[in-house]
Scaffold this motif. Structure first.
Motif, PDB file in Angstrom:
ATOM      1  N   CYS A   1      19.146  37.970  45.274  1.00 15.80           N
ATOM      2  CA  CYS A   1      19.323  39.157  44.434  1.00 15.80           C
ATOM      3  C   CYS A   1      20.734  39.707  44.579  1.00 15.80           C
ATOM      4  O   CYS A   1      21.005  40.838  44.185  1.00 15.80           O
ATOM      5  CB  CYS A   1      18.299  40.231  44.770  1.00 15.80           C
ATOM      6  N   GLY A   2      21.651  38.906  45.132  1.00 14.99           N
ATOM      7  CA  GLY A   2      23.013  39.359  45.314  1.00 14.99           C
ATOM      8  C   GLY A   2      23.121  40.392  46.414  1.00 14.99           C
ATOM      9  O   GLY A   2      22.147  40.708  47.107  1.00 14.99           O
ATOM     10  N   VAL A   3      24.323  40.944  46.575  1.00 14.85           N
ATOM     11  CA  VAL A   3      24.549  41.945  47.619  1.00 14.85           C
ATOM     12  C   VAL A   3      25.196  43.222  47.091  1.00 14.85           C
ATOM     13  O   VAL A   3      25.305  44.206  47.814  1.00 14.85           O
ATOM     14  CB  VAL A   3      25.430  41.377  48.758  1.00 14.85           C
ATOM     15  N   GLY A   4      25.628  43.220  45.815  1.00 14.03           N
ATOM     16  CA  GLY A   4      26.348  44.372  45.295  1.00 14.03           C
ATOM     17  C   GLY A   4      25.533  45.656  45.308  1.00 14.03           C
ATOM     18  O   GLY A   4      26.095  46.756  45.331  1.00 14.03           O
ATOM     19  N   TRP A   5      24.204  45.538  45.286  1.00  9.89           N
ATOM     20  CA  TRP A   5      23.336  46.708  45.308  1.00  9.89           C
ATOM     21  C   TRP A   5      23.215  47.334  46.686  1.00  9.89           C
ATOM     22  O   TRP A   5      22.818  48.508  46.817  1.00  9.89           O
ATOM     23  CB  TRP A   5      21.921  46.309  44.842  1.00  9.89           C
ATOM     24  N   ALA A   6      23.518  46.581  47.735  1.00  8.58           N
ATOM     25  CA  ALA A   6      23.219  47.020  49.101  1.00  8.58           C
ATOM     26  C   ALA A   6      23.927  48.321  49.486  1.00  8.58           C
ATOM     27  O   ALA A   6      23.283  49.224  50.058  1.00  8.58           O
ATOM     28  CB  ALA A   6      23.528  45.906  50.093  1.00  8.58           C
ATOM     29  N   PRO A   7      25.241  48.484  49.224  1.00  7.72           N
ATOM     30  CA  PRO A   7      25.870  49.754  49.600  1.00  7.72           C
ATOM     31  C   PRO A   7      25.221  50.963  48.932  1.00  7.72           C
ATOM     32  O   PRO A   7      24.983  51.993  49.572  1.00  7.72           O
ATOM     33  CB  PRO A   7      27.316  49.575  49.151  1.00  7.72           C
ATOM     34  N   TYR A   8      24.930  50.826  47.642  1.00  4.61           N
ATOM     35  CA  TYR A   8      24.287  51.927  46.920  1.00  4.61           C
ATOM     36  C   TYR A   8      22.925  52.253  47.516  1.00  4.61           C
ATOM     37  O   TYR A   8      22.580  53.421  47.750  1.00  4.61           O
ATOM     38  CB  TYR A   8      24.151  51.563  45.445  1.00  4.61           C
ATOM     39  N   TRP A   9      22.118  51.225  47.764  1.00  7.90           N
ATOM     40  CA  TRP A   9      20.748  51.444  48.210  1.00  7.90           C
ATOM     41  C   TRP A   9      20.719  52.036  49.622  1.00  7.90           C
ATOM     42  O   TRP A   9      19.927  52.930  49.917  1.00  7.90           O
ATOM     43  CB  TRP A   9      19.972  50.141  48.164  1.00  7.90           C
ATOM     44  N   LEU A  10      21.609  51.564  50.484  1.00  9.93           N
ATOM     45  CA  LEU A  10      21.682  52.119  51.835  1.00  9.93           C
ATOM     46  C   LEU A  10      22.147  53.574  51.804  1.00  9.93           C
ATOM     47  O   LEU A  10      21.618  54.430  52.520  1.00  9.93           O
ATOM     48  CB  LEU A  10      22.623  51.286  52.698  1.00  9.93           C
ATOM     49  N   ASP A  11      23.136  53.858  50.958  1.00 12.28           N
ATOM     50  CA  ASP A  11      23.620  55.232  50.831  1.00 12.28           C
ATOM     51  C   ASP A  11      22.521  56.146  50.300  1.00 12.28           C
ATOM     52  O   ASP A  11      22.352  57.281  50.769  1.00 12.28           O
ATOM     53  CB  ASP A  11      24.839  55.253  49.901  1.00 12.28           C
ATOM     54  N   ARG A  12      21.760  55.636  49.340  1.00 13.66           N
ATOM     55  CA  ARG A  12      20.676  56.446  48.773  1.00 13.66           C
ATOM     56  C   ARG A  12      19.570  56.664  49.803  1.00 13.66           C
ATOM     57  O   ARG A  12      18.996  57.756  49.891  1.00 13.66           O
ATOM     58  CB  ARG A  12      20.127  55.767  47.514  1.00 13.66           C
ATOM     59  N   MET A  13      19.239  55.645  50.580  1.00  9.57           N
ATOM     60  CA  MET A  13      18.231  55.823  51.625  1.00  9.57           C
ATOM     61  C   MET A  13      18.697  56.828  52.674  1.00  9.57           C
ATOM     62  O   MET A  13      17.921  57.679  53.119  1.00  9.57           O
ATOM     63  CB  MET A  13      17.891  54.481  52.274  1.00  9.57           C
ATOM     64  N   ASP A  14      19.958  56.734  53.087  1.00  3.65           N
ATOM     65  CA  ASP A  14      20.483  57.703  54.052  1.00  3.65           C
ATOM     66  C   ASP A  14      20.393  59.123  53.500  1.00  3.65           C
ATOM     67  O   ASP A  14      20.014  60.066  54.205  1.00  3.65           O
ATOM     68  CB  ASP A  14      21.942  57.381  54.395  1.00  3.65           C
ATOM     69  N   ASP A  15      20.753  59.280  52.232  1.00  2.88           N
ATOM     70  CA  ASP A  15      20.714  60.594  51.602  1.00  2.88           C
ATOM     71  C   ASP A  15      19.279  61.128  51.536  1.00  2.88           C
ATOM     72  O   ASP A  15      19.025  62.303  51.831  1.00  2.88           O
ATOM     73  CB  ASP A  15      21.306  60.506  50.199  1.00  2.88           C
ATOM     74  N   HIS A  16      18.337  60.262  51.170  1.00  4.19           N
ATOM     75  CA  HIS A  16      16.948  60.713  51.084  1.00  4.19           C
ATOM     76  C   HIS A  16      16.355  61.002  52.462  1.00  4.19           C
ATOM     77  O   HIS A  16      15.546  61.917  52.607  1.00  4.19           O
ATOM     78  CB  HIS A  16      16.102  59.674  50.341  1.00  4.19           C
ATOM     79  N   ALA A  17      16.755  60.243  53.456  1.00  8.12           N
ATOM     80  CA  ALA A  17      16.282  60.529  54.809  1.00  8.12           C
ATOM     81  C   ALA A  17      16.762  61.901  55.259  1.00  8.12           C
ATOM     82  O   ALA A  17      16.038  62.634  55.963  1.00  8.12           O
ATOM     83  CB  ALA A  17      16.768  59.458  55.776  1.00  8.12           C
ATOM     84  N   HIS A  18      17.954  62.274  54.844  1.00 10.99           N
ATOM     85  CA  HIS A  18      18.515  63.572  55.227  1.00 10.99           C
ATOM     86  C   HIS A  18      17.857  64.716  54.463  1.00 10.99           C
ATOM     87  O   HIS A  18      17.455  65.721  55.060  1.00 10.99           O
ATOM     88  CB  HIS A  18      20.025  63.567  54.985  1.00 10.99           C
ATOM     89  N   HIS A  19      17.732  64.563  53.137  1.00  9.82           N
ATOM     90  CA  HIS A  19      17.258  65.680  52.316  1.00  9.82           C
ATOM     91  C   HIS A  19      15.744  65.690  52.113  1.00  9.82           C
ATOM     92  O   HIS A  19      15.161  66.765  51.877  1.00  9.82           O
ATOM     93  CB  HIS A  19      17.952  65.638  50.949  1.00  9.82           C
ATOM     94  N   TRP A  20      15.118  64.538  52.182  1.00  9.92           N
ATOM     95  CA  TRP A  20      13.689  64.448  51.898  1.00  9.92           C
ATOM     96  C   TRP A  20      12.892  63.828  53.045  1.00  9.92           C
ATOM     97  O   TRP A  20      11.743  63.423  52.858  1.00  9.92           O
ATOM     98  CB  TRP A  20      13.454  63.639  50.614  1.00  9.92           C
ATOM     99  N   GLY A  21      13.505  63.752  54.214  1.00 11.92           N
ATOM    100  CA  GLY A  21      12.814  63.137  55.350  1.00 11.92           C
ATOM    101  C   GLY A  21      11.516  63.831  55.713  1.00 11.92           C
ATOM    102  O   GLY A  21      10.615  63.209  56.283  1.00 11.92           O
ATOM    103  N   HIS A  22      11.388  65.122  55.369  1.00 14.31           N
ATOM    104  CA  HIS A  22      10.155  65.856  55.674  1.00 14.31           C
ATOM    105  C   HIS A  22       8.955  65.310  54.910  1.00 14.31           C
ATOM    106  O   HIS A  22       7.806  65.592  55.270  1.00 14.31           O
ATOM    107  CB  HIS A  22      10.333  67.340  55.348  1.00 14.31           C
TER     108      HIS A  22
ATOM    109  N   PHE B   1      33.878  44.104  47.564  1.00 13.01           N
ATOM    110  CA  PHE B   1      33.497  45.516  47.566  1.00 13.01           C
ATOM    111  C   PHE B   1      32.408  45.788  48.596  1.00 13.01           C
ATOM    112  O   PHE B   1      32.437  46.782  49.322  1.00 13.01           O
ATOM    113  CB  PHE B   1      33.016  45.917  46.168  1.00 13.01           C
ATOM    114  N   THR B   2      31.418  44.893  48.666  1.00 12.79           N
ATOM    115  CA  THR B   2      30.308  45.082  49.589  1.00 12.79           C
ATOM    116  C   THR B   2      30.787  45.025  51.035  1.00 12.79           C
ATOM    117  O   THR B   2      30.364  45.833  51.876  1.00 12.79           O
ATOM    118  CB  THR B   2      29.229  44.013  49.346  1.00 12.79           C
ATOM    119  N   VAL B   3      31.668  44.078  51.340  1.00 13.18           N
ATOM    120  CA  VAL B   3      32.215  43.985  52.693  1.00 13.18           C
ATOM    121  C   VAL B   3      32.977  45.252  53.049  1.00 13.18           C
ATOM    122  O   VAL B   3      32.857  45.789  54.157  1.00 13.18           O
ATOM    123  CB  VAL B   3      33.116  42.741  52.822  1.00 13.18           C
TER     124      VAL B   3
END
Length: 367
Positions: free
Chosen positions: A248-269, A299-301
């Motif tokens: 599935c390629g790797v270009g999505w990985a930075p976005y998805w990790l950033d989004r997960m980090d953001d959701h863990a911070h704001h919606w972790g409850h 870009f991903t690296v």
């Protein structure tokens, strides 16, 4: 520069008829074998058990799956030599369809037959030919048994789908004994999507265009599988479990990790608490296979580093050209020589625990 041994982390078999012969398969389950049939419109389609699956249009005039190396180890090694690939990690094609079989015994029998055939194929040169075991995901105890048996016959890793199987996503508590066994025995899990159209799958409910289905199913199912493993707490509970995400390629990985980090911070409850940021679990335990000609690789690296990225060709499937793919990555601009070394082989060797001490750098002819 020598980049070290090149490890293709995502290649495929095209299983021959021999795989389903009495040598490997209990013939009581022969009717469950995924096979091609011609429908009333003259189109070739997959039949799995008694289910006729939707039509998949193949590229006109381009049938790389008929390459001899798809099912013959000597021919595959010759193709690998020609392309500069030292080791291939090989996954099924027909085996992608095992996961929709509703008969548990048939599914187990198909997995066993495929795994025995794959082990015999890899035994032709076990240093260079590597295959994970396909495990019957619908039944956790059967999956554990087959993962253990696969390791006993020389297979490396456990092959699973990211889709819901038997109504369970990957963070479901029923899978906990499987994760524990894989982690304890140092067996990596490989998640591989396939647009088989016979399972719950992104796009299947809204598109009848196969291009649309194929485009969305691979990255989105894999992203959700990674979401389950990380934010579902699987990797926290099993810090020794390693996971590989391919095709599935790797270009999505930075976005998805950033989004997960953001959701863990704001919606972790709204979810079970995690001790680390999602991106930290990823860096500790997850690998992703880059396409050989992926333009977003530099870009991903730059965004997430080069320790979790591997190289893949998808041989002999029609998604990418095989010839020249290694040289293309070696020549890619925007990547350091050290990043190329890791991506071309070092990371995959670490993931699968490969002993590459036999490898010697090819001699460069004097000018």
């Amino acid at each position: 520069m020598s980049y070290g041994p090149v490890v293709d982390a995502d290649a495929h078999f095209i299983e021959p008829a021999e795989t389903w012969s009495a040598k490997y398969l209990d013939q009581r389950y022969a009717s469950a074998v995924p096979r091609r049939v011609v429908d009333s419109r003259g189109r070739t389609r997959r039949m799995v058990g008694d289910k006729l699956l939707p039509y998949i249009p193949l590229p006109p005039g381009k049938k790389p799956e008929r390459l001899p190396g798809a099912a013959d180890p000597a021919a595959r090694l010759a193709d690998m030599d020609r392309a500069g690939v030292d080791v291939m990690v090989i996954y099924p094609t027909a085996g992608l369809y095992f996961f929709s079989l509703e008969d548990k015994d048939a599914c187990v029998a198909m997995c066993r037959a495929y795994n025995d055939w794959a082990a015999d194929f890899c035994a032709h040169d076990p240093r260079r030919l590597v295959a994970p075991a396909v495990i019957p995901q619908m039944d956790v105890q059967a999956a554990i048994a087959e993962a253990r048996r696969g390791a006993g016959i020389g297979l490396k890793g456990a092959f699973m789908r990211p889709n819901p199987i038997g109504g369970r996503t990957l963070e479901h508590p029923a899978y906990e004994p499987l994760w524990a066994v894989l982690a304890e025995n140092n067996v990596p899990v490989v998640l591989h999507e396939g647009t088989t159209q016979d399972l719950p799958q992104v796009g299947l409910d809204r598109y009848d265009n196969f291009l649309f289905r194929h485009m969305v199913s691979h990255p989105f199912e894999q992203q959700m599988g990674l979401l389950s493993l990380i934010m579902g707490g699987v990797l926290e509970r099993h810090p020794n479990l390693r996971a590989m995400i391919v095709e599935c390629g790797v270009g999505w990985a930075p976005y998805w990790l950033d989004r997960m980090d953001d959701h863990a911070h704001h919606w972790g409850h709204a979810s079970a608490p995690l001790a680390l940021k999602p991106s930290e679990y990823f860096k500790r335990q997850v690998f992703v296979g880059a396409e050989g000609d992926e333009r977003l690789l530099p870009f991903t690296v730059e965004a997430i580093g080069d320790d979790n990225l591997c190289f893949s060709t998808d041989y002999p499937h029609p998604d990418h050209d095989f010839d020249g793919v290694v040289d293309g990555l070696k020549a890619m601009k925007g990547l350091s020589e050290e990043s190329k070394r890791k991506i071309l082989g070092a990371n995959a060797a670490r993931l699968f625990g490969l002993d590459l001490s036999w490898w010697k750098a090819p001699r460069i002819a004097a000018e």
